[in-house]
Design an enzyme around this catalytic site. Structure first.
Site, PDB file in Angstrom:
ATOM      1  CB  ALA A  24      -6.179  36.124 -48.819  1.00 30.32           C
ATOM      2  NE  ARG A  26      -2.358  36.946 -57.903  1.00 29.85           N
ATOM      3  CZ  ARG A  26      -1.344  36.118 -58.131  1.00 29.85           C
ATOM      4  NH1 ARG A  26      -1.516  35.004 -58.793  1.00 29.85           N
ATOM      5  NH2 ARG A  26      -0.138  36.403 -57.698  1.00 29.85           N
ATOM      6  CB  VAL A  75       4.376  38.517 -46.131  1.00 32.03           C
ATOM      7  CG1 VAL A  75       2.876  38.642 -46.044  1.00 32.03           C
ATOM      8  CG2 VAL A  75       4.812  37.643 -47.306  1.00 32.03           C
ATOM      9  CB  SER A 153       5.237  23.053 -51.279  1.00 35.30           C
ATOM     10  OG  SER A 153       5.308  22.317 -52.494  1.00 35.30           O
ATOM     11  CE1 TYR A 166       6.797  27.417 -53.856  1.00 34.63           C
ATOM     12  CE2 TYR A 166       7.008  25.042 -54.071  1.00 34.63           C
ATOM     13  CZ  TYR A 166       6.231  26.152 -53.840  1.00 34.63           C
ATOM     14  OH  TYR A 166       4.894  26.004 -53.579  1.00 34.63           O
ATOM     15  CE  LYS A 170       5.899  27.250 -50.321  1.00 30.33           C
ATOM     16  NZ  LYS A 170       4.854  28.039 -49.644  1.00 30.33           N
TER      17      LYS A 170
END
Ligand code: NAP
Length: 258
Positions: A24, A26, A75, A153, A166, A170
């Site tokens: 959180a 950015r 994380v 995404s 990626y 996702k």
């Protein structure tokens, strides 16, 4: 454009709720934190590298009359996530909303993609969400309520050349969302995913002009989305108006995934 912290028309529909937003400091996560705070939530701003930005955001929220606190944690680190959750529970006794937003890209064509870049993206984007849900779910189950929103995404829905790592992370997050939604549904815990399209943040500003043009060309609505567009949808899913929605993927993408 920034997500506004105070607007007279905002009802305080999340008043008193405790919300943890990962990544959180950015971009989209920052916008989500601002939106949840504007709706009255106590926001826990998770960051990894950008401590100063996270601090400034917490100060801005406090100056606007809201409540926020920064919590540093990578994380992708299972044990560190456990410590973060325990620290939050110790202080606030419960969490109502978890937004798994932390994410990175390491784009390359499959033939050129290193093992390190594959693992890095999967570790943060997918395992990161597993880690927080794994450690928080027992509290959600005990309190028989909770809202989890995972930021996937459009790449995870459609695939994207140059983003095998990626897209896999996702798409995996969508599977994780649906499975955890099924596991927690009978206890009143809702788990959904938001799949943003092409959103104007540092992540997309890092792309070449040519890649940005190609990105916009793939959007039927013909423009990039804003952080506000994503934050609005997350706020809806995090509140009581979405109490009967679980296991869903909402594409906020100007039509990219049609
Ligand atoms: P961004 O501007 O690059 O911000 C990424 C955020 O993730 C930062 O706050 C960063 O925190 C955090 N982060 C990265 N690694 C972390 C880690 N190991 N532990 C904790 N936090 C970590 O990206 P963005 O565009 O806002 O993207 C946010 C999410 O939306 C991501 O999951 C991304 O995949 C997804 N998304 C974005 C778009 C887009 O067009 N922008 C489209 C679809 C989906 P620190 O700086 O503190 O490390």
């Amino acid at each position: 454009m920034e997500v506004e912290l105070s607007k007279p028309e905002y009802p305080m529909e999340l008043a008193g709720k405790v919300a943890l937003v990962t990544g959180a400091s950015r971009g989209i996560g920052r916008g989500i934190a601002r939106k949840l705070a504007a709706l009255g939530a106590i926001v826990l701003i998770n960051y990894n590298g950008s401590q100063q930005k996270a601090r400034e955001l917490a100060e801005e929220i406090a100056a606007a009359g809201g409540q926020a606190e920064c919590i540093g944690c990578d994380v992708s680190d299972f044990a560190a996530c456990s410590d973060m959750i325990e620290q939050i529970i110790k202080k606030y006794s419960h969490v109502d909303i978890l937004v798994n937003n932390a994410g990175v890209t390491r784009d390359n064509l499959l033939m050129r993609m290193s093992e390190e870049d594959y693992d890095k993206v999967l570790d943060i984007n997918l395992k990161g969400a597993f880690n927080t849900m794994r450690h928080l779910s027992k509290y959600f189950l005990m309190q028989r309520s909770g809202k989890i929103v995972n930021i996937s995404s459009v790449s995870g829905v459609l695939g994207n050349a140059g983003q095998a790592n990626y897209s896999a992370s996702k798409a995996g997050l969508i599977g994780l969302t649906k499975s955890v939604a099924r596991e927690l549904a009978s206890r009143g815990v809702c788990v959904n995913a938001v799949a943003p399209g092409f959103i104007d943040t540092e992540m997309t500003r890092a792309l070449s002009e040519k890649a940005r043009e190609a990105g916009v060309a793939a959007v039927p609505m013909g423009r990039m989305g804003s952080v506000e567009d994503i934050a609005e949808t997350v706020a809806f899913l995090a509140g009581d108006r979405a109490n009967y929605i679980t296991g869903q993927v909402i594409c906020v993408d100007g039509g990219m995934a049609i």
